[in-house]
Design a protein around this motif. Structure first.
Motif, mmCIF file in Angstrom:
data_model
loop_
_atom_site.group_PDB
_atom_site.id
_atom_site.type_symbol
_atom_site.label_atom_id
_atom_site.label_comp_id
_atom_site.label_asym_id
_atom_site.label_seq_id
_atom_site.Cartn_x
_atom_site.Cartn_y
_atom_site.Cartn_z
ATOM 1 N N LYS A 128 0.820 -1.214 0.000
ATOM 2 C CA LYS A 128 0.000 0.000 0.000
ATOM 3 C C LYS A 128 0.853 1.263 0.000
ATOM 4 O O LYS A 128 0.667 2.163 -0.836
ATOM 5 C CB LYS A 128 -0.903 -0.026 1.236
ATOM 6 N N LYS A 129 1.807 1.341 0.927
ATOM 7 C CA LYS A 129 2.579 2.566 1.080
ATOM 8 C C LYS A 129 3.612 2.756 -0.028
ATOM 9 O O LYS A 129 3.995 3.891 -0.332
ATOM 10 C CB LYS A 129 3.247 2.607 2.450
ATOM 11 N N MET A 140 2.793 7.572 -6.176
ATOM 12 C CA MET A 140 1.844 8.637 -6.530
ATOM 13 C C MET A 140 2.317 9.991 -6.010
ATOM 14 O O MET A 140 2.131 11.034 -6.664
ATOM 15 C CB MET A 140 0.461 8.313 -5.979
ATOM 16 N N ASN A 141 2.949 9.973 -4.838
ATOM 17 C CA ASN A 141 3.424 11.216 -4.235
ATOM 18 C C ASN A 141 4.653 11.780 -4.958
ATOM 19 O O ASN A 141 4.974 12.961 -4.799
ATOM 20 C CB ASN A 141 3.747 10.988 -2.755
ATOM 21 N N TYR A 142 5.289 10.947 -5.730
ATOM 22 C CA TYR A 142 6.365 11.396 -6.621
ATOM 23 C C TYR A 142 5.787 11.924 -7.934
ATOM 24 O O TYR A 142 6.212 12.974 -8.439
ATOM 25 C CB TYR A 142 7.311 10.234 -6.902
ATOM 26 N N HIS A 149 -1.712 12.441 2.605
ATOM 27 C CA HIS A 149 -1.926 11.334 3.538
ATOM 28 C C HIS A 149 -3.104 11.730 4.421
ATOM 29 O O HIS A 149 -2.933 12.312 5.488
ATOM 30 C CB HIS A 149 -0.667 11.100 4.372
ATOM 31 N N CYS A 150 -4.289 11.428 3.959
ATOM 32 C CA CYS A 150 -5.494 11.930 4.624
ATOM 33 C C CYS A 150 -6.678 11.036 4.308
ATOM 34 O O CYS A 150 -6.656 10.251 3.357
ATOM 35 C CB CYS A 150 -5.799 13.363 4.160
ATOM 36 N N GLU A 206 -5.598 7.893 1.565
ATOM 37 C CA GLU A 206 -4.737 8.461 0.532
ATOM 38 C C GLU A 206 -5.582 9.143 -0.548
ATOM 39 O O GLU A 206 -6.433 8.500 -1.167
ATOM 40 C CB GLU A 206 -3.862 7.371 -0.093
ATOM 41 N N HIS A 207 -5.307 10.429 -0.757
ATOM 42 C CA HIS A 207 -6.118 11.204 -1.704
ATOM 43 C C HIS A 207 -5.269 12.180 -2.505
ATOM 44 O O HIS A 207 -4.151 12.523 -2.113
ATOM 45 C CB HIS A 207 -7.213 11.989 -0.968
#
Length: 516
Positions: free
Chosen positions: A183-184, A190-192, A203-204, A242-243
């Motif tokens: 998952k992480k 995605m955060n990249y 991260h929410c 995660e959004h």
């Protein structure tokens, strides 16, 4: 990378049957599956690496969190993983989507050693109604717990490894069965990717009122209440962890929930309780009683007990995974010192300060070796998953807050009346009452007191919450000890913010201050 028997996008019922036949799991009384992950019961951050390359080198915030590994070492481990899957008699493959907003989504393929891992991937990521024959993944994940690294030759710190290769769009995971690593790792990818498209990854959790008018975002690290507070019977759940935030609004990356189970009770968390007990849910490291029912109070294996279930297991979830532009942003923290107020209003600069700080008390079990809450600062409320440089994420937050005129609150779900071990956890009832008051607009113009140590505006009245709860100093029997503890925490804030050398002084001045 295909075996003689590759099960591609198999139905969950088939995967349940295979996981039981292969003795990967135990079936509980409710029909949910239970798996035990052995040595690794949480993420292993010391075993996570990013492949260093000329294309990515200047983008990554290298350090203790984002640790480089050479392409040569990666290739050695990738070959080990590839050879393993080629030799396996059975391999399980899941094709899915990450991101509910089609404009910003990616195609994902996950290779799994175990059938229950395929159930996890099927539940967690967004399922495609019709998978085309020419489906091409934008990201491929290989999860092979039986493959181990040799630190002497492979350049790792232990037998375990989680390696992200942004250039090749691949992730390899070995030695650990902990499902959260899958998952992480995808979240980190995605955060990249998304900030380079001017999309803000977060991260929410997120939910929306039943009329679809008021979207709310809940930032927070594991154990602060993201999942619990977003699963509100009076609101609709967009997602729990995660959004992304784009010009189209807020969108869920995932199609499922990976919830903490320790001490969960039906009375306080009925929706999550029900979802965990449904057939097809996969429960991780929870003790089973002799009658096959769950013992959620037991931490025999870890406090970081988990369950994965599809989002539709929450009755009032939003199937599209999309909400409008948010009206409220809530930063969640679980303060183990027992000194932060349960709610405070934040202005624009304070929001930037607390977003960079990302303070909470790290709770037991979420990482290997953590046995009791520890004060920690994790920038963006998710630093372990944010590979780019801090100002990238801070600038996105500020741009979106300003553009959509969002109201921001800090909510403490931690301890009151003393530190962890002396005081008690703020009740879910009180926290839910605070959240309800925020989302109903009751605190927008309420009277506030000034907390001079933490430099915060604290509401003095919240419907359903005793006034003394709103002022943590009132719940301590020893006021001098409270001031001493508050000053110690304030000093940690001050020390932590110094590492952000590019931040304006106006933001620095918005943080806690040491009381004389």
């Amino acid at each position: 990378m295909l075996s003689d028997k590759t099960y591609h996008n198999s139905p969950v019922d088939f995967l349940i049957k295979k996981s039981l036949e292969r003795k990967e799991v135990i079936q509980s009384k409710s029909g949910a599956l239970v798996t035990y992950t052995g040595k690794y019961t949480g993420r292993s951050p010391g075993d996570r690496f990013i492949v260093d390359s000329p294309l990515t080198h200047d983008k990554i915030n290298w350090g203790k969190v984002n640790v480089p590994i050479s392409k040569e070492k990666y290739n050695l481990l990738y070959q080990k993983v590839s050879n393993f899957f080629d030799a396996e008699k059975e391999v399980f493959v899941v094709d899915a989507e990450v991101g509910a907003d089609k404009k910003h989504s990616i195609n994902l393929r996950v290779y799994c050693q175990y059938a229950y891992q395929a159930i996890f991937a099927t539940h967690l990521f967004r399922r495609l109604k019709d998978i085309p024959a020419d489906f091409k993944p934008d990201l491929t994940v290989y999860c092979a717990p039986s493959v181990t690294a040799d630190p002497k030759t492979d350049g790792t710190n232990s037998e375990a490894f989680v390696i992200l290769n942004f250039d090749d769009k691949k992730i390899i995971i070995g030695a650990t069965k902990y499902l959260g690593e899958i998952k992480k790792a995808v979240f980190s990818y995605m955060n990249y990717l998304l900030p380079q498209k001017n999309v803000f990854p977060m991260h929410c959790s997120a939910n929306i009122d039943v009329e679809g008018k008021t979207t709310a975002i809940f930032f927070g690290l594991s154990g602060t209440g993201k999942t619990t507070l977003s699963a509100d019977p009076e609101r609709r759940l967009i997602g729990d962890d995660e959004h992304g935030w784009s010009e189209n609004g807020v969108f869920n990356f995932e199609g499922g929930c990976y919830a903490k189970c320790i001490n969960i009770k039906k009375e306080s968390e009925p929706q999550i309780w029900s979802a965990i007990h449904k057939k097809g849910a996969v429960v991780e490291n929870v003790v089973l009683n002799n009658d096959g029912d769950f013992d959620f109070a037991s931490d025999k294996f870890t406090e970081n007990t988990r369950a994965i279930y599809p989002l539709e297991s929450i009755d009032n979830s939003v199937p599209s995974g999309i909400g409008g532009q948010p009206k409220y942003v809530i930063f969640l923290t679980a303060d183990g010192f027992g000194v932060l107020p349960p709610v405070a209003k934040l202005d624009f600069n304070q929001s930037a300060y607390h977003f960079l700080s990302g303070y909470t008390s790290k709770l037991a079990g979420t990482e290997c070796g953590v046995k009791e809450p520890q004060p920690t600062f994790s920038a963006f409320f998710g630093e372990p998953f944010m590979p780019l440089k801090p100002m990238v994420y801070l600038n996105l937050l500020r741009d979106y807050l300003k553009k959509y005129d969002v109201k921001i609150y800090l909510v403490n779900t931690g301890w009151t009346g003393g530190a962890y071990g002396v005081g008690e956890r703020i009740s879910i009832h009180d926290t839910r009452s605070i959240i309800t008051a925020i989302l109903n607009g009751q605190l927008d113009d309420v009277a506030c007191r000034y907390d001079k140590i933490f430099n915060l505006s604290v509401p003095t009245k919240v419907t359903g919450v005793e006034d003394k709860i709103l002022d943590p100093s009132e719940s301590w029997s020893d006021k001098e000890k409270y001031i001493d503890s508050a000053n110690k925490l304030a000093q940690q804030f001050v020390n932590n913010i110094k590492k952000f050398t590019d931040v304006e002084q106006s933001i620095i001045n918005s943080g806690p201050r040491i009381s004389e």
